[in-house]
Write a protein that holds these residues in place. Structure first.
Motif, PDB file in Angstrom:
ATOM      1  N   SER A  20      -2.559   0.837  -2.358  1.00  0.00           N
ATOM      2  CA  SER A  20      -1.172   0.652  -1.981  1.00  0.00           C
ATOM      3  C   SER A  20      -0.968   0.964  -0.656  1.00  0.00           C
ATOM      4  CB  SER A  20      -0.237   1.822  -2.886  1.00  0.00           C
ATOM      5  OG  SER A  20      -0.485   1.463  -4.226  1.00  0.00           O
ATOM      6  N   GLU A  21      -1.694   1.875   0.204  1.00  0.00           N
ATOM      7  CA  GLU A  21      -1.703   2.219   1.316  1.00  0.00           C
ATOM      8  C   GLU A  21      -2.275   1.081   2.170  1.00  0.00           C
ATOM      9  OE1 GLU A  21      -0.399   4.660   2.990  1.00  0.00           O
ATOM     10  OE2 GLU A  21      -0.189   6.144   1.224  1.00  0.00           O
ATOM     11  N   ALA A  22      -3.379   0.472   1.793  1.00  0.00           N
ATOM     12  CA  ALA A  22      -3.789  -0.800   2.532  1.00  0.00           C
ATOM     13  C   ALA A  22      -2.669  -1.847   2.380  1.00  0.00           C
ATOM     14  CB  ALA A  22      -5.064  -1.312   2.063  1.00  0.00           C
TER      15      ALA A  22
ATOM     16  N   ARG B 205       3.564   9.990  -3.168  1.00  0.00           N
ATOM     17  CA  ARG B 205       4.251   9.632  -1.994  1.00  0.00           C
ATOM     18  C   ARG B 205       5.769  10.153  -2.050  1.00  0.00           C
ATOM     19  NH1 ARG B 205       2.695   5.533   0.621  1.00  0.00           N
ATOM     20  NH2 ARG B 205       4.909   4.875   1.443  1.00  0.00           N
TER      21      ARG B 205
ATOM     22  N   THR C  22      -6.617   7.730  -7.212  1.00  0.00           N
ATOM     23  CA  THR C  22      -7.065   7.699  -5.976  1.00  0.00           C
ATOM     24  C   THR C  22      -7.133   6.287  -5.429  1.00  0.00           C
ATOM     25  OG1 THR C  22      -7.945  10.005  -6.354  1.00  0.00           O
ATOM     26  CG2 THR C  22      -8.643   8.572  -4.327  1.00  0.00           C
ATOM     27  N   LEU C  23      -7.872   5.363  -6.178  1.00  0.00           N
ATOM     28  CA  LEU C  23      -8.242   4.184  -6.082  1.00  0.00           C
ATOM     29  C   LEU C  23      -6.929   3.241  -5.792  1.00  0.00           C
ATOM     30  CD1 LEU C  23     -10.062   1.818  -5.248  1.00  0.00           C
ATOM     31  CD2 LEU C  23     -10.308   1.383  -7.850  1.00  0.00           C
TER      32      LEU C  23
ATOM     33  N   GLN D 213      -3.722   4.390  -5.196  1.00  0.00           N
ATOM     34  CA  GLN D 213      -3.173   4.962  -3.919  1.00  0.00           C
ATOM     35  C   GLN D 213      -3.939   4.323  -2.634  1.00  0.00           C
ATOM     36  OE1 GLN D 213      -0.692   6.699  -3.809  1.00  0.00           O
ATOM     37  NE2 GLN D 213      -0.344   7.213  -1.563  1.00  0.00           N
ATOM     38  N   GLN D 214      -4.954   4.188  -2.549  1.00  0.00           N
ATOM     39  CA  GLN D 214      -5.782   3.640  -1.415  1.00  0.00           C
ATOM     40  C   GLN D 214      -5.346   2.118  -1.167  1.00  0.00           C
ATOM     41  OE1 GLN D 214      -9.830   4.542  -1.865  1.00  0.00           O
ATOM     42  NE2 GLN D 214      -9.782   6.630  -1.045  1.00  0.00           N
TER      43      GLN D 214
END
Length: 474
Positions: free
Chosen positions: A419-421, A452, A413-414, A416-417
């Protein structure tokens, strides 16, 4: 030449003892203490005394600094109440309980002397707790509390010991005790903050991993000696500096420097931690033979057993009492399981700080040899009695380590966050003449993030166990 051979012999013995402990499925400290006792009987092995200068200046700063670098400030803050209750109040309570017990069993020992021994045996050892906790796999919350407590309780014990030694020669006012504690704690915190600020500032300008790692070897000794020079707590100074430097490392250090420093300090800590237990074992014979014989052996055995029982029972009672009092103010779903409190209370092994602290007590006090023997019995008794029984107690209470699946999910989860940022920031940049770097970054993030769209990863429930997973898929 003799010193070089001695150092080589210690390192070789540590490596052999650690390998032997893995084969015997025993904690390495227990095996190394036995090897130290055996070595003390060999005629060609020189006598090595664990004096306060060697331990408090040579061994303790790098050991505390190494532990502080790996300790999370966020985790300590989340368990701050438990850490303070154990590192400050529990040490003070244990000091008075042990002092009262020793004075009751051997009335010839004055109160200040008895309290000095209480302060010496009060703090659990960071090395012992970490070694056993890592081996049996305790829950992260318990490990955090034990390591945080062990990093801070040495300062409380050493300030209490300094006060008791001052009381041996004359009266000490309550105001003086409070002032000494404030100077030791406050001065140590301020110096630790100053050292961390200077080191972090320098690291922003250092890009050579070797120079950066070399600087880290100076930090614990600089923080300790500077604090002791102004009569502050060198232990607190080292711990504060290590916590802040470790917390800021991802920001101020390069990746190469962090990897080099982590590997180097892991090796140094491994050798120092295990060498300490070997040296403790080498003290056994000299301490036992040093008894002057003025106290009957029956009284000696009673005093040692009484002090050991007081150390163990006081900690257990204190942990359970504070757990009950805190539970009165918490909702049922917020209360810590009683099994965690029992494990925390039982994991109070003592170590090298206790041996070093007891030698700080003046040698001309009544029954000094008995004090040293009591401290040795506490170290060996807690290491073998509690250390060997802790795995069994953990299984009996059903205490299990954190679920690896939960940790993996949190880590995913970390990532993924992050990567989104990163993609959001990438979209804001000007991509003229980037030679396909942006697209390459997006493609790699897609490969590493199965959730994704367009990642090419098959759905998790439908994956066949015989099929090799797509590269980059979890």
């Amino acid at each position: 030449m003799h010193t070089a051979l001695l150092l080589v012999g210690i390192v070789v013995t540590v490596l052999v003892g650690t390998s032997l402990s893995e084969r015997l499925r025993l904690p390495a400290p227990m095996v190394l203490i036995v090897l130290g006792v055996i070595g003390s009987f060999l005629p060609f092995v020189p006598v090595i005394e664990l004096g306060p200068e060697l331990v408090l200046v040579g061994l303790l700063p790098p050991l505390l600094y190494s532990s502080a670098l790996q300790t999370s400030i966020i985790d300590i803050k989340a368990n701050l109440t438990s850490v303070i209750l154990l590192s400050v109040t529990a040490v003070v309570v244990t000091t008075f309980t042990v002092g009262w017990t020793l004075h009751a069993l051997v009335p010839d020992i004055p109160w200040p002397v008895a309290l000095a021994l209480g302060a010496a045996v009060a703090p659990p050892d960071a090395v012992s707790a970490s070694a056993v906790a890592r081996r049996i796999g305790l829950p992260r919350q318990i490990v955090t509390v034990l390591e945080g407590e062990s990093l801070l309780n040495d300062a409380t014990a050493l300030v209490s010991l300094r006060t008791a030694i001052a009381a041996i020669t004359g009266a000490v006012a309550v105001g003086s005790i409070s002032l000494d504690f404030l100077i030791a704690a406050g001065g140590g915190i301020l110096l630790g903050l100053a050292v961390a600020a200077v080191v972090n500032l320098l690291r922003r300008r250092i890009h050579d991993p070797l120079i950066d790692t070399g600087l880290s070897f100076v930090v614990p000794f600089l923080a300790y000696l500077a604090a002791e020079e102004i009569h502050a707590s060198g232990v607190i100074s080292v711990v504060v500096a290590g916590l802040l430097i470790g917390h800021k490392a991802p920001v101020v250090q390069t990746s190469g420097s962090r990897i080099t420093e982590r590997v180097t300090w892991s090796t140094v800590a491994f050798l120092l931690e295990h060498a300490v237990f070997l040296l403790i074992g080498m003290q056994v014979v000299s301490i036992i033979t040093g008894l002057d014989g003025t106290v009957p052996w029956s009284r000696v055995v009673l005093a040692c057993a009484g002090v050991l029982a007081a150390v163990i029972l006081t900690r257990m009672a204190w942990v359970l009492l504070t757990q009950w009092l805190r539970g009165l103010r918490q909702a049922p779903q917020e209360r810590e399981p009683w099994s965690h409190a029992i494990i925390t209370g039982w994991a109070g092994m003592r170590g090298v700080v206790t041996i070093a602290a007891v030698f700080i007590i003046p040698a001309d006090v009544p029954h000094h040899d008995l004090l040293v023997l009591c401290a040795l019995v506490v170290v060996l008794g807690t290491l073998y009695l509690q250390g060997l029984s802790l795995p069994w107690l953990t299984r009996a209470l059903g205490v299990r380590p954190n679920d690896p699946a939960v940790d993996a999910l949190a880590r995913a989860t970390l990532l993924q966050q992050a990567s989104e940022a990163g993609l959001h920031e990438l979209d804001r940049c000007d991509h003229h003449e980037d030679h396909g770097v942006a697209e390459s970054i997006r493609a790699r993030l897609d490969q590493r993030a199965p959730s994704r769209p367009g990642s090419g990863c098959p759905p998790a429930p439908g994956r066949s166990p015989r099929r090799r997973p797509t590269p980059g898929c979890g």
